[in-house]
Motif scaffolding. Sequence first.
Motif: not given
Ligand SMILES: NC(=O)c1ccc[n+]([C@@H]2O[C@H](COP(=O)([O-])OP(=O)(O)OC[C@H]3O[C@@H](n4cnc5c(N)ncnc54)[C@H](OP(=O)(O)O)[C@@H]3O)[C@@H](O)[C@H]2O)c1
Length: 231
Positions: A9-14, A32-35, A75-77, A138-140, A171-175
């Motif tokens: 929950a430090s960024s994006g969907i979380g 998560s690692r970042r706050r 489970h989001n990370a 790996c992701y798939v 496709f979601t607007d995140t980092e």
């Molecule tokens: N964006 C898309 O288009 C999309 C599409 C399909 C599915 N998703 C899924 O949505 C979920 C959230 O992703 P997002 O798009 O919101 O990306 P994001 O903004 O990059 O967020 C990813 C989060 O995962 C955490 N994370 C990654 N590695 C970690 C670790 N080793 N330990 C603890 N936390 C970790 C990060 O926290 P820290 O870096 O602070 O640790 C960050 O808060 C993921 O499961 C992703 O696969 C995203």
Amino acid sequence: MKTLVITGASSGIGLRTAAAFLDLGYEVVNLSRRRCPLDKVTHVNCDLSQPGFMEVIAPVMQPMLERSSEIALIHNASRLTNDSAVETPSNTLRAVLEVNVVAPNSLNYFVIPYMKPGSSILFVASTLAEKAVPGSFCYVTSKHATIGMMRALTQDLAGRGIHTAAVCPGFTDTEMLRQHVPADAMDIVRNMSAFGRLITPDEIADTLVFAARSPVLNGAVIHASLGQVER
Ligand SMILES: NC(=O)c1ccc[n+]([C@@H]2O[C@H](COP(=O)([O-])OP(=O)(O)OC[C@H]3O[C@@H](n4cnc5c(N)ncnc54)[C@H](OP(=O)(O)O)[C@@H]3O)[C@@H](O)[C@H]2O)c1
């Protein structure tokens, strides 16, 4: 007290999901690692890639879980790498599975004993949990495993009043998306949605709130993609 335990929950969907559950009066605990930038969220610093992460954070988590009348565990990370099924060393695969598959199991193992009826275990999977594209081996693989884990939980939790579901964003607007897709290719990605735009993290957060409140979805794979245009 209702508690949301969420990873990433430090960024994006979380981050947006944490905000949505705060609005509903939940206590929110982020791992998560970042706050998490939201003041009201309890941050538990943790690196899910470290196999022993649960032992380190268990003493902090335990009192919060003990006083929860209902727990939503999300489970989001996850880790997203560019790699090929033809030439990826197993250590690379192992490292991705550690974060995307093994860490959720470690959390389930620890949290489920504190879960009372009404609780839920939700997974943020992906459209790539049910299909593959080139260059995301790996992701798939890990996202397909996510669906398997969710379905196995549904079976093994039967009768306990705890429901599960997997939300599969498009496709979601995140980092994560911006790191994965070069800026000049973003228009192509937008046009892969039937609505010609990216999904907002809030739309996925709302879907997760709905899933947490809906035991009828137990075992469901919920595609939240705006409808991807297949070519
Ligand atoms: N964006 C898309 O288009 C999309 C599409 C399909 C599915 N998703 C899924 O949505 C979920 C959230 O992703 P997002 O798009 O919101 O990306 P994001 O903004 O990059 O967020 C990813 C989060 O995962 C955490 N994370 C990654 N590695 C970690 C670790 N080793 N330990 C603890 N936390 C970790 C990060 O926290 P820290 O870096 O602070 O640790 C960050 O808060 C993921 O499961 C992703 O696969 C995203």
